[in-house]
Enzyme design. Structure first.
Site: not given
Ligand code: RFL
Ligand code: PHB
Length: 390
Positions: A72, A201, A293, A297, A385
């Protein structure tokens, strides 16, 4: 019985450590209290940083991930109906993450240990690390009712948040940091096509939602729920209705629903020990720290701990050099704390906090608008990220 390193816990941290040590010629025994079938079926993480992928390849367990795991190069934030795509690759000089479930990582690691004849005892009850404040540590446990003892040079505590390793270490509570959030995540796995090709998200005043996946035919969705939620109170229809209500309309309209094949609630917590070394006992992974979460990580941090620890043990065994072992705790915790910061920040940005005063909610929106308008802000998010350097 004697080995060089006793590893407590056969989660990803413990199995990966034993594999990396074995490849370097260092013997270990892994002691796990649950059955292999149980460990392999726990559904948890899904997003792997590029450096963690590299570590898995070095451990000889990257082939299936490279073949079947999706790369991704972006992810999305939705806020009150507005969508913002974070171009991970474009903002980080081409770096990406891979979608590959923890269940698959664990399966490959178990198989790799088996193929190399590695000792993984998944029957170990009443495991207790002992003598680690001196030169001759050992671990006692029982297997099928028979008491056993393994002497060793070092003990690695890779037994997760509820394990025995951290609990056995001399505890300076003033050095432990913890924050418990007033909500958890209700997770559902379903054999449906993901609602979007990348992760979403989503913040909504009704609460956070996450649209994730394991493949283009297996979706993983999460809803923010009160901490004490019983998944049985959430029949599938209720889950899908609530998810739709929290997503931007255009996305919600395309949501494919179906029966859930797993449903569970995970609490959200931030936690870190003050020290990851106690004499000859070294903590790694969730045994030493927990992150909520939201930043994806936890597993990745277990990976960086294991990287530092395996390198340090190799330095000790082959060069007689104790420096990397002596600095392990500081090195690992420096990276842990940056991930703590990022995970807390993502959690704070994307969740609806009960009893939050209007001032805080207004700041949350300003933070999102800042991300929409500032490439610099997006770069900070993207760098975290895809993963900070080891
Ligand atoms: P684990 O996986 O908990 O493994 C510890 C093992 O030790 C065993 N054990 C014992 N064995 C012997 N004696 C004892 N006394 C023992 N006590 C415990 C346990 O049975 C177990 O097998 O810890 P490890 O290896 O440190 O790995 C950590 C990761 O599992 C964890 O950080 C991640 O799953 C967190 N996480 C995520 N991390 C990511 O990097 N990306 C994600 O996308 C992500 N999503 C998640 C997550 C965790 C979640 N939950 C359920 C907490 C999503 C969720 C919902
Ligand atoms: C998951 O797919 O389980 C997942 C993905 C991203 C997260 C947390 C969990 O931040």
């Amino acid at each position: 019985m004697r080995t060089q390193v006793v590893i407590i816990g056969a989660g990803p941290a413990g199995l990966l450590l034993s594999q990396l040590l074995d490849l370097a010629g260092i013997d270990s025994v892994v002691l796990e209290k649950r059955s292999r079938a149980y460990v392999e079926s726990r559904i948890r993480a899904g997003v792997l940083e590029d450096q963690f992928q590299e570590l898995l390849r070095r451990a000889g367990v990257g082939a299936r991930m490279d073949r079947d795991g999706e790369i991704h190069d972006g992810m999305n934030l939705a806020f009150d109906g507005r969508m913002l795509r974070i171009d991970l690759a474009g903002l980080t000089g081409g770096r990406t993450v891979r979608i590959w479930g923890q269940t698959e990582v664990t399966r490959d690691l178990f198989e790799a240990r088996e193929a190399r004849g590695g000792a993984v005892l998944d029957c170990a009850e009443d495991v207790i690390p002992r003598g680690f404040d001196g030169e001759a540590p050992y671990v006692t446990f029982s297997c099928g009712g028979a008491s056993q003892r393994i002497d060793c040079d070092f003990i690695a505590g890779c037994d997760g948040f509820h394990g025995v390793s951290r609990a056995s270490a001399p505890n300076d509570r003033s050095e432990t940091s913890e924050r418990v959030y007033p909500f958890g995540w209700l997770g559902v796995l379903s054999e449906t096509a993901p609602v979007a090709s990348e992760l979403v998200y989503a913040y909504s005043p009704r609460g956070f939602a996450l649209c994730s996946m394991r493949s283009q035919s297996l979706s993983r969705y999460y809803l923010q729920v009160p901490a004490a939620t019983n998944p049985d109170d959430w029949p599938d229809d209720r889950f899908w209705d609530e998810l739709r209500a929290r997503l931007p309309e255009a996305l919600a309209d395309g949501l494919e629903t179906g029966p859930s094949i797993e449903k569970s609630v995970a609490p959200l917590r931030s936690f870190a020990v003050g020290a990851m070394r106690h004499g000859r006992l070294f903590l790694a992974g969730d045994a030493a720290h927990i992150v909520p979460p939201t930043g994806a990580k936890g597993l990745n941090l277990a990976g960086s701990d294991v990287h530092y620890l395996s390198e340090a043990l190799i330095q000790w065994y082959f060069n007689g050099d104790p420096v990397a072992l002596d600095t392990y705790s500081d090195r690992a915790l420096a990276r842990v704390w940056k991930s703590q910061r990022f995970s807390w920040w993502m959690t704070r940005l994307m969740h609806s906090f009960p009893d939050d005063p209007p001032f805080n909610r207004r700041l949350q929106r300003a933070e999102f608008e800042m991300l929409e308008e500032s490439q610099a802000a997006q770069i900070v998010l993207a760098e975290n990220y895809v993963g900070l350097p080891y």
